[in-house]
Scaffold this motif. Structure first.
Motif, PDB file in Angstrom:
ATOM      1  N   THR A 111       0.835  -1.205   0.000  1.00  0.00           N
ATOM      2  CA  THR A 111       0.000   0.000   0.000  1.00  0.00           C
ATOM      3  C   THR A 111       0.870   1.256   0.000  1.00  0.00           C
ATOM      4  O   THR A 111       1.842   1.338   0.744  1.00  0.00           O
ATOM      5  CB  THR A 111      -0.927  -0.008   1.239  1.00  0.00           C
ATOM      6  OG1 THR A 111      -1.887  -1.055   1.059  1.00  0.00           O
ATOM      7  CG2 THR A 111      -1.666   1.323   1.389  1.00  0.00           C
ATOM      8  N   LEU A 112       0.499   2.187  -0.873  1.00  0.00           N
ATOM      9  CA  LEU A 112       1.192   3.476  -0.961  1.00  0.00           C
ATOM     10  C   LEU A 112       0.188   4.581  -0.680  1.00  0.00           C
ATOM     11  O   LEU A 112      -1.023   4.367  -0.797  1.00  0.00           O
ATOM     12  CB  LEU A 112       1.732   3.693  -2.377  1.00  0.00           C
ATOM     13  CG  LEU A 112       2.623   2.621  -3.012  1.00  0.00           C
ATOM     14  CD1 LEU A 112       2.944   3.006  -4.457  1.00  0.00           C
ATOM     15  CD2 LEU A 112       3.909   2.461  -2.215  1.00  0.00           C
ATOM     16  N   SER A 113       0.704   5.773  -0.378  1.00  0.00           N
ATOM     17  CA  SER A 113      -0.182   6.943  -0.348  1.00  0.00           C
ATOM     18  C   SER A 113      -0.258   7.496  -1.774  1.00  0.00           C
ATOM     19  O   SER A 113       0.537   7.100  -2.652  1.00  0.00           O
ATOM     20  CB  SER A 113       0.382   8.010   0.578  1.00  0.00           C
ATOM     21  OG  SER A 113       1.589   8.498   0.021  1.00  0.00           O
ATOM     22  N   PHE A 114      -1.176   8.444  -2.018  1.00  0.00           N
ATOM     23  CA  PHE A 114      -1.270   9.042  -3.344  1.00  0.00           C
ATOM     24  C   PHE A 114       0.076   9.673  -3.731  1.00  0.00           C
ATOM     25  O   PHE A 114       0.584   9.479  -4.835  1.00  0.00           O
ATOM     26  CB  PHE A 114      -2.387  10.100  -3.375  1.00  0.00           C
ATOM     27  CG  PHE A 114      -2.531  10.750  -4.718  1.00  0.00           C
ATOM     28  CD1 PHE A 114      -3.264  10.140  -5.730  1.00  0.00           C
ATOM     29  CD2 PHE A 114      -1.920  11.973  -4.983  1.00  0.00           C
ATOM     30  CE1 PHE A 114      -3.366  10.727  -6.985  1.00  0.00           C
ATOM     31  CE2 PHE A 114      -2.030  12.578  -6.227  1.00  0.00           C
ATOM     32  CZ  PHE A 114      -2.760  11.951  -7.225  1.00  0.00           C
TER      33      PHE A 114
ATOM     34  N   GLU B 180       3.027   8.897  -2.661  1.00  0.00           N
ATOM     35  CA  GLU B 180       4.026   7.850  -2.947  1.00  0.00           C
ATOM     36  C   GLU B 180       3.813   7.250  -4.332  1.00  0.00           C
ATOM     37  O   GLU B 180       4.769   6.932  -5.041  1.00  0.00           O
ATOM     38  CB  GLU B 180       3.958   6.757  -1.877  1.00  0.00           C
ATOM     39  CG  GLU B 180       4.607   7.167  -0.562  1.00  0.00           C
ATOM     40  CD  GLU B 180       4.306   6.205   0.577  1.00  0.00           C
ATOM     41  OE1 GLU B 180       5.120   6.146   1.515  1.00  0.00           O
ATOM     42  OE2 GLU B 180       3.237   5.537   0.560  1.00  0.00           O
ATOM     43  N   MET B 181       2.536   7.104  -4.722  1.00  0.00           N
ATOM     44  CA  MET B 181       2.275   6.594  -6.081  1.00  0.00           C
ATOM     45  C   MET B 181       2.896   7.548  -7.101  1.00  0.00           C
ATOM     46  O   MET B 181       3.555   7.111  -8.053  1.00  0.00           O
ATOM     47  CB  MET B 181       0.764   6.449  -6.326  1.00  0.00           C
ATOM     48  CG  MET B 181       0.420   6.178  -7.788  1.00  0.00           C
ATOM     49  SD  MET B 181      -1.313   5.760  -8.116  1.00  0.00           S
ATOM     50  CE  MET B 181      -2.140   7.312  -7.889  1.00  0.00           C
ATOM     51  N   ILE B 182       2.662   8.844  -6.891  1.00  0.00           N
ATOM     52  CA  ILE B 182       3.187   9.827  -7.838  1.00  0.00           C
ATOM     53  C   ILE B 182       4.723   9.759  -7.885  1.00  0.00           C
ATOM     54  O   ILE B 182       5.324   9.899  -8.951  1.00  0.00           O
ATOM     55  CB  ILE B 182       2.711  11.256  -7.443  1.00  0.00           C
ATOM     56  CG1 ILE B 182       1.181  11.360  -7.588  1.00  0.00           C
ATOM     57  CG2 ILE B 182       3.407  12.340  -8.260  1.00  0.00           C
ATOM     58  CD1 ILE B 182       0.649  11.157  -8.985  1.00  0.00           C
ATOM     59  N   SER B 183       5.331   9.482  -6.714  1.00  0.00           N
ATOM     60  CA  SER B 183       6.799   9.425  -6.731  1.00  0.00           C
ATOM     61  C   SER B 183       7.303   8.079  -7.263  1.00  0.00           C
ATOM     62  O   SER B 183       8.504   7.867  -7.389  1.00  0.00           O
ATOM     63  CB  SER B 183       7.345   9.665  -5.325  1.00  0.00           C
ATOM     64  OG  SER B 183       7.033   8.544  -4.524  1.00  0.00           O
ATOM     65  N   LYS B 184       6.395   7.167  -7.559  1.00  0.00           N
ATOM     66  CA  LYS B 184       6.794   5.827  -8.033  1.00  0.00           C
ATOM     67  C   LYS B 184       6.471   5.633  -9.518  1.00  0.00           C
ATOM     68  O   LYS B 184       6.330   4.503  -9.993  1.00  0.00           O
ATOM     69  CB  LYS B 184       6.030   4.768  -7.230  1.00  0.00           C
ATOM     70  CG  LYS B 184       6.815   4.239  -6.050  1.00  0.00           C
ATOM     71  CD  LYS B 184       6.629   2.739  -5.916  1.00  0.00           C
ATOM     72  CE  LYS B 184       7.702   2.042  -5.128  1.00  0.00           C
ATOM     73  NZ  LYS B 184       9.027   2.012  -5.691  1.00  0.00           N
ATOM     74  N   LEU B 185       6.320   6.725 -10.239  1.00  0.00           N
ATOM     75  CA  LEU B 185       5.896   6.569 -11.641  1.00  0.00           C
ATOM     76  C   LEU B 185       7.031   6.063 -12.545  1.00  0.00           C
ATOM     77  O   LEU B 185       6.836   5.920 -13.756  1.00  0.00           O
ATOM     78  CB  LEU B 185       5.282   7.868 -12.166  1.00  0.00           C
ATOM     79  CG  LEU B 185       3.907   8.181 -11.531  1.00  0.00           C
ATOM     80  CD1 LEU B 185       3.360   9.518 -12.021  1.00  0.00           C
ATOM     81  CD2 LEU B 185       2.893   7.071 -11.813  1.00  0.00           C
ATOM     82  N   ASP B 186       8.186   5.774 -11.936  1.00  0.00           N
ATOM     83  CA  ASP B 186       9.221   5.086 -12.722  1.00  0.00           C
ATOM     84  C   ASP B 186       9.030   3.565 -12.644  1.00  0.00           C
ATOM     85  O   ASP B 186       9.639   2.816 -13.397  1.00  0.00           O
ATOM     86  CB  ASP B 186      10.615   5.467 -12.206  1.00  0.00           C
ATOM     87  CG  ASP B 186      10.774   5.110 -10.723  1.00  0.00           C
ATOM     88  OD1 ASP B 186       9.736   4.976 -10.034  1.00  0.00           O
ATOM     89  OD2 ASP B 186      11.912   4.942 -10.265  1.00  0.00           O
TER      90      ASP B 186
ATOM     91  N   PRO C 115     -10.084   6.433  -4.121  1.00  0.00           N
ATOM     92  CA  PRO C 115     -10.324   7.847  -3.854  1.00  0.00           C
ATOM     93  C   PRO C 115     -10.849   8.065  -2.439  1.00  0.00           C
ATOM     94  O   PRO C 115     -11.548   7.201  -1.887  1.00  0.00           O
ATOM     95  CB  PRO C 115     -11.405   8.239  -4.866  1.00  0.00           C
ATOM     96  CG  PRO C 115     -11.327   7.218  -5.935  1.00  0.00           C
ATOM     97  CD  PRO C 115     -10.835   5.961  -5.296  1.00  0.00           C
ATOM     98  N   HIS C 116     -10.517   9.191  -1.863  1.00  0.00           N
ATOM     99  CA  HIS C 116     -10.940   9.641  -0.517  1.00  0.00           C
ATOM    100  C   HIS C 116     -10.261   8.881   0.630  1.00  0.00           C
ATOM    101  O   HIS C 116     -10.622   9.049   1.781  1.00  0.00           O
ATOM    102  CB  HIS C 116     -12.468   9.536  -0.311  1.00  0.00           C
ATOM    103  CG  HIS C 116     -13.265   9.905  -1.514  1.00  0.00           C
ATOM    104  ND1 HIS C 116     -13.234  11.159  -2.077  1.00  0.00           N
ATOM    105  CD2 HIS C 116     -14.113   9.185  -2.280  1.00  0.00           C
ATOM    106  CE1 HIS C 116     -14.031  11.176  -3.150  1.00  0.00           C
ATOM    107  NE2 HIS C 116     -14.562   9.997  -3.289  1.00  0.00           N
ATOM    108  N   THR C 117      -9.287   7.989   0.306  1.00  0.00           N
ATOM    109  CA  THR C 117      -8.641   7.230   1.389  1.00  0.00           C
ATOM    110  C   THR C 117      -7.150   7.528   1.476  1.00  0.00           C
ATOM    111  O   THR C 117      -6.499   7.120   2.434  1.00  0.00           O
ATOM    112  CB  THR C 117      -8.761   5.709   1.160  1.00  0.00           C
ATOM    113  OG1 THR C 117      -7.958   5.375   0.028  1.00  0.00           O
ATOM    114  CG2 THR C 117     -10.186   5.267   0.938  1.00  0.00           C
ATOM    115  N   ASP C 118      -6.604   8.153   0.439  1.00  0.00           N
ATOM    116  CA  ASP C 118      -5.159   8.329   0.294  1.00  0.00           C
ATOM    117  C   ASP C 118      -4.439   6.974   0.275  1.00  0.00           C
ATOM    118  O   ASP C 118      -3.308   6.853   0.744  1.00  0.00           O
ATOM    119  CB  ASP C 118      -4.593   9.222   1.419  1.00  0.00           C
ATOM    120  CG  ASP C 118      -3.210   9.771   1.035  1.00  0.00           C
ATOM    121  OD1 ASP C 118      -2.971   9.943  -0.192  1.00  0.00           O
ATOM    122  OD2 ASP C 118      -2.384   9.997   1.924  1.00  0.00           O
ATOM    123  N   LYS C 119      -5.114   5.973  -0.264  1.00  0.00           N
ATOM    124  CA  LYS C 119      -4.470   4.653  -0.340  1.00  0.00           C
ATOM    125  C   LYS C 119      -4.466   4.137  -1.785  1.00  0.00           C
ATOM    126  O   LYS C 119      -5.473   4.270  -2.497  1.00  0.00           O
ATOM    127  CB  LYS C 119      -5.198   3.657   0.545  1.00  0.00           C
ATOM    128  CG  LYS C 119      -4.904   3.949   1.994  1.00  0.00           C
ATOM    129  CD  LYS C 119      -5.336   2.869   2.911  1.00  0.00           C
ATOM    130  CE  LYS C 119      -4.782   3.208   4.292  1.00  0.00           C
ATOM    131  NZ  LYS C 119      -5.408   2.485   5.334  1.00  0.00           N
TER     132      LYS C 119
END
Ligand SMILES: Cc1cc2nc3c(=O)[nH]c(=O)nc-3n(C[C@H](O)[C@H](O)[C@H](O)COP(=O)(O)OP(=O)(O)OC[C@H]3O[C@@H](n4cnc5c(N)ncnc54)[C@H](O)[C@@H]3O)c2cc1C
Length: 440
Positions: A194-197, A199-205, A219-223
Motif C-alpha cells: 500500500t502506498l499513499s497518493f 508515494e504513487m506519484i513518486s513511483k511513476l518510474d 479515492p478519498h482514502t489516500d491509499k
C-alpha cells in the motif's frame, strides 16, 4: 443475454433489437449469412460476449450474429507455439488450452470472459510496459468481408495492412479465425503493497522497472495498492477454493455490491465504504505469491458497471492523476473505488490507444449495484476533459465524450483505416450507429 430478438449486453447499458439473432457454428454459415445480407440489403452486427459498455456492439436492424457457438480451436502448431481459434473463442478457453499445453498468453486483462475477436477489435489490454495489449499477440486473422470472401491479415506477410486492421472496431467484416503467438508457460510471482497518493506519484518510474504492474487507487482514502508481478518458473502455491470464494466472491463482489447500493443513497458515506473495502480487499501485503498466469492476472468481476478509460502518453501520467485528485480534494465528487492505473508499451496498431507512444491507461468506474444506475453528476465529463487536455485516447469499449472530428485528429492513420473500411464494406453492411457517428 438474449430474449427473443432482444439482445442485452453484459452491463445492461443497452438493448439491441435486430430483425434476427443467429448463432452460427461454422464458417460456411457465416459466409451464407453475409451472402443473405447482401441479397436482402441487410445489416450485420457480430457480437462476442457483449462486455463492451459503449454502443460499439449495438444494433437495431438486420442480423445480430452471436458467436457463442463458434468457439473452438482450429489448429495448434505446438512447435511454433501458434494457436488458431474460431472468432468467437473466449479468452478463458484460450488461456486454459495454453495451460494444458504448458504454454501461456504473454499478457491478459482483468477478466477472460471476452471473445478473442471482441477483445482485439476494441484494443483490450493488460498492464506492463514490457508486454503489449492482446492484439500484439495476434499473428494473423481472417475476415469474411461484405462480398462474402475471406481476407487474410497476416503480420508476417503485410505488416502495414495488419496494423491498420487489427483493432478493427467490428467495422471490417466478421473475424472468422485468429492465430495467436503463445509463449512458454510461466507462473507469476506477485507482490502488493500500500502506498499513499503522493508515494504513487513518486513511483511513476515503476512501470519502467517492473515486468507487470498496476495501481489501484481508492479515492478519498489516500491509499493505493501497488501490484507488481514477474514471470517465474517457481512452483505454484496451493490455493484454497473456500478462501478464494470468501475473498473474491463474498467480500470482493457480494459485500461490496451491498455497500455500493447502500452508499448510493448517501454519497457522503462513500469514503467510509472505500476505506472499509480497501482494508478488506487490498490492504494486506502480498509477498512473493506464486500463481499460474491466468489466476495471477484475473479476478472474478460480477457487479455490473460503466467504465471510462483513456490511454494517455506516459509522460502525462502525473499531471492527469494530480488533476483527478483535485476533483476529490475540492470535494466535488464522492466516488467509489478503484481508479485503475495501467501501462502499455508503444505499438503500431492504427486505432490502438497506445499507437506510437508508451501509454498509461486510467480507468474510472460507476458501478450499478443490483442494476441501480448511480448519478455521479458530471464526474465522467470532468475527467474526460482532463484526459482530453492530455491527448487522451478512449478505450473503444467504454465511455467517451469525444466528437468524430476530435477522434479523427488523434490517430495518424484514421483516414487510412476509413479508406480500408470503405474498400472492404462499400455498402456499410457492418456499420452500426456507433461507427456511423465516427466515420460518416
Ligand atoms: C468486467 C469487465 C472487465 C474488463 N476488463 C478489461 C481489461 O482488463 N482490459 C481492457 O482493455 N478491457 C477490459 N474490458 C473491456 C472488454 O475487454 C471489451 O469490452 C471487449 O470488447 C469485450 O469483448 P466481447 O467479446 O465482449 O466483445 P463485444 O462487446 O461483444 O464486441 C465488441 C466489438 O467487437 C466486435 N466483434 C466481436 N466479435 C467480432 C467478430 N468475430 N468479428 C468482427 N467484430 C467482432 C463487435 O462487433 C463490437 O464492435 C472489460 C469489460 C468488463 C465488462
Amino acid at each position: 443475454m438474449n430474449t427473443g430478438t432482444q439482445w442485452i449486453n453484459w452491463s445492461k447499458s443497452f438493448t439491441s433489437k435486430p430483425d434476427q439473432i443467429v448463432y452460427p457454428s461454422t464458417e460456411q454459415e457465416l459466409v451464407q449469412l453475409v451472402n443473405d445480407a447482401n441479397n436482402h440489403n441487410k445489416k450485420i452486427k457480430v457480437v462476442g460476449s457483449g462486455h463492451s459498455c459503449s454502443l460499439i456492439a449495438a444494433t437495431n436492424s438486420g442480423y445480430l450474429i452471436d458467436l457463442k457457438n463458434y468457439n473452438n480451436v482450429i489448429h495448434f502448431d505446438a512447435a511454433n507455439k501458434l494457436l488458431t481459434v474460431q472468432g468467437g473463442t473466449s479468452l478463458q478457453k484460450i488461456a486454459e488450452f495454453s495451460l494444458a499445453n504448458n504454454l501461456a498468453l504473454d499478457n491478459l486483462g482483468t477478466i477472460v470472459e471476452q471473445s478473442i475477436s471482441g477483445a482485439i477489435s476494441t484494443g483490450t489490454h493488460g498492464s506492463g510496459l514490457k508486454h503489449g495489449a492482446l492484439d500484439q499477440a495476434v499473428v494473423a486473422f481472417t475476415v469474411i468481408t461484405a462480398n462474402g470472401h475471406l481476407k487474410i491479415f497476416d503480420r508476417r506477410i503485410d505488416l502495414t495492412e495488419f496494423n491498420l486492421a487489427v483493432v478493427g472496431l467490428g467495422a471490417l467484416g466478421i473475424i472468422s479465425s485468429v492465430t495467436l503467438q503463445l509463449v512458454t508457460n510461466y507462473q507469476l510471482k506477485i507482490n502488493t503493497t500500500t502506498l499513499s497518493f503522493a508515494e504513487m506519484i513518486s513511483k511513476l518510474d515503476a512501470p519502467y522497472n517492473d515486468e507487470y504492474m498496476r495501481f489501484w487507487w481508492a479515492p478519498h482514502t489516500d491509499k493505493v495498492q501497488y501490484w507488481k508481478a514477474t514471470k517465474t518458473q517457481h512452483n505454484i502455491q496451493k490455493k484454497s477454493a473456500a478462501t478464494d470464494w470468501f475473498n473474491d466472491i463474498f467480500k470482493g463482489n457480494m459485500l461490496h455490491e451491498l455497500g455500493l447500493w447502500l452508499t448510493s443513497f448517501r454519497h457522503k458515506s462513500i469514503p467510509l465504504l472505500n476505506k472499509t473495502m480497501y482494508k478488506l480487499l487490498l490492504e494486506t501485503e502480498t509477498k512473493d505469491k506464486v500463481v499460474n498466469f491466468l489466476d495471477g492476472f484475473t479476478l472474478p468481476i460480477l457487479v455490473k458497471q460503466k467504465v471510462m478509460e483513456y490511454g494517455i502518453p506516459i509522460e502525462e501520467t502525473e499531471a492527469v492523476l494530480v488533476k483527478i485528485n483535485k476533483l476529490f480534494s475540492k470535494n466535488k465528487y464522492k466516488v467509489h473505488m478503484p481508479i485503475e492505473v495501467r501501462f502499455a508499451p508503444k505499438d503500431e496498431s492504427a486505432l490502438s490507444m497506445a499507437h506510437g507512444t508508451p501509454t498509461c491507461y486510467i480507468g474510472i468506474i460507476a458501478y450499478k449495484p443490483y442494476g441501480k444506475v448511480i448519478n455521479f453528476g458530471s464526474y465522467f465529463e470532468d475527467v474526460h476533459h482532463i484526459f482530453a487536455a492530455h491527448q487522451g485516447r478512449p478505450h473503444w469499449a467504454k465511455v467517451t465524450f469525444y466528437s468524430k472530428e476530435q477522434l479523427a485528429g488523434m490517430y495518424p492513420k484514421w483516414n487510412e483505416f476509413n479508406k480500408l473500411k470503405q474498400q472492404l464494406d462499400p455498402k456499410e453492411m457492418f456499420t452500426n450507429d456507433f461507427l456511423k457517428r465516427l466515420f460518416d
